[in-house]
Design an enzyme around this catalytic site. Sequence first.
Site, PDB file in Angstrom:
ATOM      1  N   SER A 108       0.791  -1.238   0.000  1.00 43.38           N
ATOM      2  CA  SER A 108       0.000   0.000   0.000  1.00 43.38           C
ATOM      3  C   SER A 108       0.819   1.282   0.000  1.00 43.38           C
ATOM      4  O   SER A 108       0.248   2.357  -0.173  1.00 43.38           O
ATOM      5  CB  SER A 108      -0.954   0.001   1.192  1.00 43.38           C
ATOM      6  N   LYS A 164       0.303   3.262  -3.032  1.00 39.59           N
ATOM      7  CA  LYS A 164      -0.895   4.097  -3.230  1.00 39.59           C
ATOM      8  C   LYS A 164      -0.554   5.592  -3.237  1.00 39.59           C
ATOM      9  O   LYS A 164      -1.249   6.387  -3.862  1.00 39.59           O
ATOM     10  CB  LYS A 164      -1.930   3.797  -2.136  1.00 39.59           C
ATOM     11  N   TYR A 181      -3.645  -2.617  -9.976  1.00 37.03           N
ATOM     12  CA  TYR A 181      -3.454  -2.456  -8.530  1.00 37.03           C
ATOM     13  C   TYR A 181      -2.570  -3.564  -7.955  1.00 37.03           C
ATOM     14  O   TYR A 181      -1.625  -3.296  -7.210  1.00 37.03           O
ATOM     15  CB  TYR A 181      -4.840  -2.430  -7.854  1.00 37.03           C
ATOM     16  N   TYR A 189      -4.597   4.258   7.895  1.00 32.62           N
ATOM     17  CA  TYR A 189      -5.971   3.771   8.067  1.00 32.62           C
ATOM     18  C   TYR A 189      -6.560   4.108   9.440  1.00 32.62           C
ATOM     19  O   TYR A 189      -6.444   5.232   9.893  1.00 32.62           O
ATOM     20  CB  TYR A 189      -6.032   2.252   7.794  1.00 32.62           C
ATOM     21  N   VAL A 209       1.434  -3.639   3.812  1.00 29.15           N
ATOM     22  CA  VAL A 209       1.401  -4.887   4.581  1.00 29.15           C
ATOM     23  C   VAL A 209       2.654  -5.756   4.460  1.00 29.15           C
ATOM     24  O   VAL A 209       2.763  -6.768   5.142  1.00 29.15           O
ATOM     25  CB  VAL A 209       0.165  -5.774   4.268  1.00 29.15           C
TER      26      VAL A 209
HETATM   27  N1  GLN Z   1      -1.987  -5.538  -1.794  1.00 24.46           N
HETATM   28  C1  GLN Z   1      -2.512  -5.396  -0.476  1.00 24.46           C
HETATM   29  C2  GLN Z   1      -4.006  -5.635  -0.468  1.00 24.46           C
HETATM   30  O1  GLN Z   1      -4.638  -5.333  -1.402  1.00 24.46           O
HETATM   31  C3  GLN Z   1      -2.186  -4.040   0.019  1.00 24.46           C
HETATM   32  C4  GLN Z   1      -2.759  -3.738   1.392  1.00 24.46           C
HETATM   33  C5  GLN Z   1      -1.853  -2.953   2.273  1.00 24.46           C
HETATM   34  O2  GLN Z   1      -0.642  -2.886   2.091  1.00 24.46           O
HETATM   35  N2  GLN Z   1      -2.411  -2.371   3.316  1.00 24.46           N
HETATM   36  O3  GLN Z   1      -4.570  -6.136   0.456  1.00 24.46           O
END
Ligand code: GLN
Length: 305
Positions: free
Chosen positions: A64, A67, A188, A240, A258
């Site tokens: 993420s 993003k 994504y 988050y 993550v």
């Molecule tokens: N690729 C992970 C997902 O879609 C990314 C989530 C994250 O890093 N918080 O769940």
Amino acid sequence: MKTTEAAVQKAYETVRKSAPSGEVATYIPELARINPDLLAISVIDLQGNQCSYGDAETQFTLQSVSKAFSLALVLQENAAAVFDTVGFEPTGNPFFSMLPMESEHGKPRNPFVNSGAIAVSSMIPGGNAKSSYANFLGFLEQICEEKPVMDVDTHRSESETGYRNRAMANFLKQYGWIEDVDTAVETYFMQCSTLTNVRQLARMGLFLANRGIDPLTQKRIVDEESCRAIVTLMTTCGTYDYAGRVAIEIGLPCKSGVSGGILAIVPGKMSIAAFAPRLGTHGNSEAGMELLKLISEELSLSLFQ
Ligand code: GLN
């Protein structure tokens, strides 16, 4: 840089000696294979002075953290369209939640929860996942002066098991927020599977610490307004449903992933990347956040003091 270097080293030594807490992400099977006790930190200032400690060359996938960069890329293309499609507000829910979009005509509240990020990925120019991802990599190359690559095993793993993300993409399509489900979701998954290390990640974030201009190449990457939107959203939504705590304890715009990576921006000063795969219950790197907290305290970096 001397004071910074001393603070970063001290934080690294402290965290390395402390008892590990948290668990690696396993819902993406490939991520479960990582050594949980890796630890790395890198700081780069606007003059390009950089210091790194620990496993600073060990590669991990952006997840993420990507993003923040996909948002930068699409804001540069058409900022108005982006914020017509995804909002600015925190959700108070985990990154994988479909709330509150369910009661808001399918519109994701912000670009950093998965639903919003999938919508953002769908706006990367390209027309299909392969070309859109090539454009994403081209953007990263521009901001770190190296050419990152994708980890094919992580991508396969995400694509094979990403039912929830596909559900969100279908939901977005149902309400007309995206054009093509497969393009959005595969772009994504690919951006999340991009490999980096803390040295490179800190370098990637530098333009965000300098009002959108890469201070080392003098290239404008995003306009000032977009830069402000990205770092503000990193502060309010980048970690988050833990962002309030991060704002209090670290006081910097952060974007976590993550795989255990976190990017933190110190506006006007520096960019910091931390990596440690064990996650807390909200999906953020435990040791990574501890490193950022110690560095922020030692150097008085919080924006809110
Ligand atoms: N690729 C992970 C997902 O879609 C990314 C989530 C994250 O890093 N918080 O769940």
